[in-house]
Design a protein around this motif. Structure first.
Motif, short mmCIF file in Angstrom:
data_model
loop_
_atom_site.label_atom_id
_atom_site.label_comp_id
_atom_site.label_asym_id
_atom_site.label_seq_id
_atom_site.Cartn_x
_atom_site.Cartn_y
_atom_site.Cartn_z
N ASP A 472 81.09 110.19 61.76
CA ASP A 472 81.04 109.83 63.18
C ASP A 472 81.35 108.36 63.40
OD1 ASP A 472 80.30 110.63 65.97
OD2 ASP A 472 78.75 109.11 65.67
N LYS A 476 84.60 107.08 65.45
CA LYS A 476 84.43 106.35 66.70
C LYS A 476 84.97 104.92 66.63
CE LYS A 476 80.73 109.03 68.75
NZ LYS A 476 79.29 109.16 69.03
N GLY A 503 85.51 115.93 67.51
CA GLY A 503 85.36 114.97 68.61
C GLY A 503 86.05 113.65 68.32
N GLY A 504 85.98 113.20 67.05
CA GLY A 504 86.64 111.94 66.67
C GLY A 504 88.14 112.02 66.78
N ALA A 507 89.04 112.04 70.56
CA ALA A 507 88.86 110.74 71.22
C ALA A 507 89.92 109.73 70.82
CB ALA A 507 87.47 110.20 70.89
N ASN A 508 90.52 109.92 69.63
CA ASN A 508 91.53 108.98 69.15
C ASN A 508 92.96 109.48 69.41
OD1 ASN A 508 90.32 106.56 67.46
ND2 ASN A 508 89.00 108.33 67.10
N ALA A 536 83.97 119.58 72.76
CA ALA A 536 84.94 118.70 72.09
C ALA A 536 86.34 119.30 72.11
CB ALA A 536 84.49 118.45 70.65
N GLY A 539 87.76 119.14 75.58
CA GLY A 539 88.13 117.74 75.80
C GLY A 539 89.42 117.38 75.08
N ALA A 540 89.60 117.91 73.86
CA ALA A 540 90.83 117.65 73.10
C ALA A 540 92.04 118.22 73.83
CB ALA A 540 90.72 118.27 71.70
N HIS A 543 92.95 115.83 76.64
CA HIS A 543 93.66 114.62 76.20
C HIS A 543 95.10 114.93 75.77
CE1 HIS A 543 90.42 111.71 76.42
NE2 HIS A 543 89.60 112.59 75.86
N CYS A 572 84.12 119.18 81.63
CA CYS A 572 85.30 119.01 80.77
C CYS A 572 86.51 119.74 81.36
CB CYS A 572 85.01 119.55 79.36
SG CYS A 572 84.01 118.47 78.35
#
Length: 687
Positions: A472, A476, A503-504, A507-508, A536, A539-540, A543, A572
């Motif tokens: 994590d 992050k 999730g990582g 987010a990236n 997650a 959310g992916a 993005h 989301c």
């Protein structure tokens, strides 16, 4: 202080000097009747005056009294006596080693064992090796224990059941249950201690199936379990919340009449309470003919572990009414309940109870107080107690550091770790997980790397929680390659492992890779996706602009995974639709939600409306946002910016006026940057 009378009164006419044999007989009789350390000191002084300190049997008796768990126990005194003996016998050596294990001072026990080998006067026997193996188990020192095992084999004690059981227990404590099992299988004769040792090894690794299979096999070959076996199995059922196994074991206990043993009955109560079965726990509790403080502690502690903290505090009140005095364990457990509930007032009352009743606030109780105050948000009081403690162990530091992390004081937590390191206190897995969380929140990569290096240099046990925290942190902090490397090293991945990596990646900006990893998780099938996983993944998709895929994952939550979408999942999906410009569809989704939309959902919709110029929907979103978050600075600023972008300056003035009436000020933007391992904060206008 009451003094001992060493000689009977005699008239002058019959007086004859006492012989050394007479003195020895009296000394031995007094040692047999000795019940306090003061009496023992008098006897020892008399032995010195009468030159009996060289009497091997008498001195052995003194050391035995001092090294056995009792009111006389004192390893400092025992060592003083032992060091005055020029040639100790093997009984004295064994007493000293065993005494240090009772004190849980394994290093002292092992140094005494090494001294015995170096002196060469006595050869270790069965009792020596068994006690030394116990010290190795307490230390969890694999190299040292393996060396002791080698000596056992070399000296021919590997066929001794007593010694072998101790070696098996040592390997179990080091997590080497496969080595322990091989030794167990090769034993020609196995007693209840051997069976219990190997069963406990599997239970310590949460391998209940094998533990219970061995328990059944043990009974089939005619070895009767003892209370240690039964208590170990009950404890494992409670820790793993294996209720049905616990019920079956309880039935066997009733069949064999083992419930008459207080330790077994306490374990039954604890098992049901830890499994959250409050009715069964209370039923077992009420049926007990006798109860002690340990019984109440089993019930209260079980309720706390299963999350029934209110019930635990209620039972504490009943305990007081039953005239059973709470001990340090009771109070510490109740403080843990207050910490979980965030009940600062009840915690303060317990603190006052400690002071009013002059209960010794040792490091154990002090740690419980620090944890309670820290978890309840009173970090100043937690720090004050911490600073006033004469002794601080790893749990003291961990409680305080975790409190600062929970209170979002991440820099403070990191500075305390630096102080802890300089104090020569070694951090454990729990400490490091909290610190890595602080690094994740700050984006402090240098600090995260430093903590990772600390883990490697100090050979800290990398359990799954610590590995998850490393994944994590690196994810992050933007180090996806390192995060993936650690992720693939985790042998038994749980939902948290997969969620951190998915999730990582999302987010990236690696949305497609995140979805690919989710498919891999689904194909392996060892771990079932949970609500965080689906959030997650959706959310992916947001993005990566994968609208259809995101909607499909949302629709499959209930059907494929049995997860009812929560408000966060709707949020989301609203964000996904808004990013794609499907603002009307997002509004339609909000209208059909089975729960009331929260301020985050309205804020997400408002941001999408602002980007895509949907002023009609934007006003509706703005009104709902202000209504749900009347004192939220960010919500007001977002609405103000929307009106400013549309050139509606009167509305901007109205929002600003509203903020003034409510005394809501716009905070300056704050950022953090890490330079040479130091995290700096700066706001707009700083240089």
């Amino acid at each position: 202080m009451r003094h001992l009378s060493f000689e009977p009164k005699r008239s002058p006419a019959t007086y004859k000097p006492w012989s050394s044999r007479d003195h020895r007989s009296i000394i031995l009789l007094l040692l047999q009747r000795c019940s306090s350390r003061q009496q023992l000191a008098q006897i020892h002084a008399r032995m010195v005056r009468n030159r009996l300190v060289q009497d091997t049997f008498a001195v052995s008796r003194i050391i035995a009294l001092l090294t056995s768990p009792s009111a006389l126990f004192s390893m400092v005194y025992a060592r003083r006596v032992f060091d005055q003996i020029p040639h100790p016998n093997l009984f004295m050596w064994n007493s000293m080693i065993r005494g240090y294990t009772h004190q849980r001072a394994p290093r002292d026990a092992l140094s005494t064992f090494k001294l015995l080998l170096a002196c060469g006067g006595s050869s270790p026997d069965t009792y020596t090796y068994a006690a030394t193996a116990r010290a190795c188990a307490q230390l969890k020192g694999l190299p040292t224990g393996s060396a002791v095992h080698g000596l056992v084999m070399k000296c021919g004690f590997d066929s001794d059941m007593f010694v072998t059981s101790g070696i098996i227990n040592f390997y179990n404590s080091c997590g080497k249950v496969d080595v322990a099992r091989q030794m167990f299988d090769e034993m020609p004769h196995k007693d209840v201690v051997s069976w219990t040792s190997i069963i406990s090894g599997y239970l310590q690794l949460d391998q209940l199936d094998e533990g219970f299979r061995l328990f059944d096999e043990m009974r089939k070959v005619g070895v009767v379990p003892n209370k240690v076996t039964v208590v170990s199995l009950l404890s494992a059922c409670g820790q793993s919340q294996a209720l049905e196994r616990g019920r079956r074991l309880h039935s066997r206990i009733l069949e064999h009449g083992w419930e008459s043993d207080l330790a077994v009955s306490n374990s039954v109560v604890s098992m049901y309470a830890k499994c959250g079965e409050t009715t069964d726990a209370m039923d077992a509790f009420e049926k007990m003919p006798a109860r002690n403080a340990a019984t109440w502690n089993a019930l209260i502690g079980g309720f706390v572990q299963s999350g029934h903290c209110r019930e635990a505090l209620s039972m504490l009140q009943e305990m007081g009414c039953s005239h059973t005095r709470p001990d340090e364990i009771t109070i510490a457990t109740a403080l843990s309940a207050c910490a979980q509930l965030g009940d600062l007032q009840q915690g303060k009352r317990l603190h006052a109870f400690i002071e009013d009743n002059m209960i010794t606030c040792d490091v154990f109780l002090g740690n419980a107080l620090i944890n309670m105050y820290a978890k309840c948000g009173d970090l100043a009081e937690a720090e004050a107690i911490f600073r006033n403690m004469p002794v601080r162990d790893v749990f003291s530091w961990t409680a305080l550091i975790s409190g600062y992390v929970q209170g979002n004081c991440y820099k403070k937590a990191l500075s305390h770790f630096e102080e802890m390191r300089l104090s020569q206190v070694k951090a454990n897995e729990v400490t490091l997980v909290s610190l890595l969380s602080a690094c994740s929140q700050l984006g402090a990569l240098d600090w995260g790397r430093r903590i990772h290096a600390y883990v490697e240099e100090n050979e800290v046990r990398k359990d799954r929680c610590l590995q998850n925290a490393l994944v994590d942190m690196y994810a992050k902090c933007g180090c996806i390659d390192i995060a993936l490397q650690i992720f693939h090293q985790v042998r038994c991945k749980d939902a948290h492992t997969w969620n951190a990596m998915i999730g990582g990646l999302a987010a990236n900006g690696h949305g497609r890779e995140a979805i690919g990893l989710f498919h891999q998780m689904h194909q392996i099938g060892d771990v079932r996706p949970d609500s965080v996983t689906l959030m997650a993944v959706i959310g992916a998709c947001g993005h990566s602009g994968l609208v259809k895929e995101g909607v499909a994952y949302f629709d499959s939550m209930s059907r494929l995974y049995g997860i009812v979408p929560g408000v966060e999942h709707y949020g989301c999906l609203v964000d996904l639709l808004g990013r794609a410009g499907l603002v009307d569809e997002a509004m339609d989704l909000i209208d059909k939600m089975p729960m009331t939309p929260n301020d985050l959902i309205w804020g997400s919709l408002l941001a999408a409306c602002r980007i895509h110029g949907k002023m009609g929907l934007a006003e509706r979103a703005a009104q709902n946002l202000i209504k749900l978050a009347p004192n939220d600075e960010g919500a007001h600023v977002l609405v103000s910016n929307l009106y400013a972008q549309a050139g509606r300056w009167d509305d901007v003035g109205h929002v600003r006026s509203l903020m003034g009436c409510k005394r809501i000020a716009k905070s300056p933007g704050c950022s953090t940057i890490e330079v040479n391992g130091v995290v700096h904060e700066f706001v707009a206008g700083d240089r």
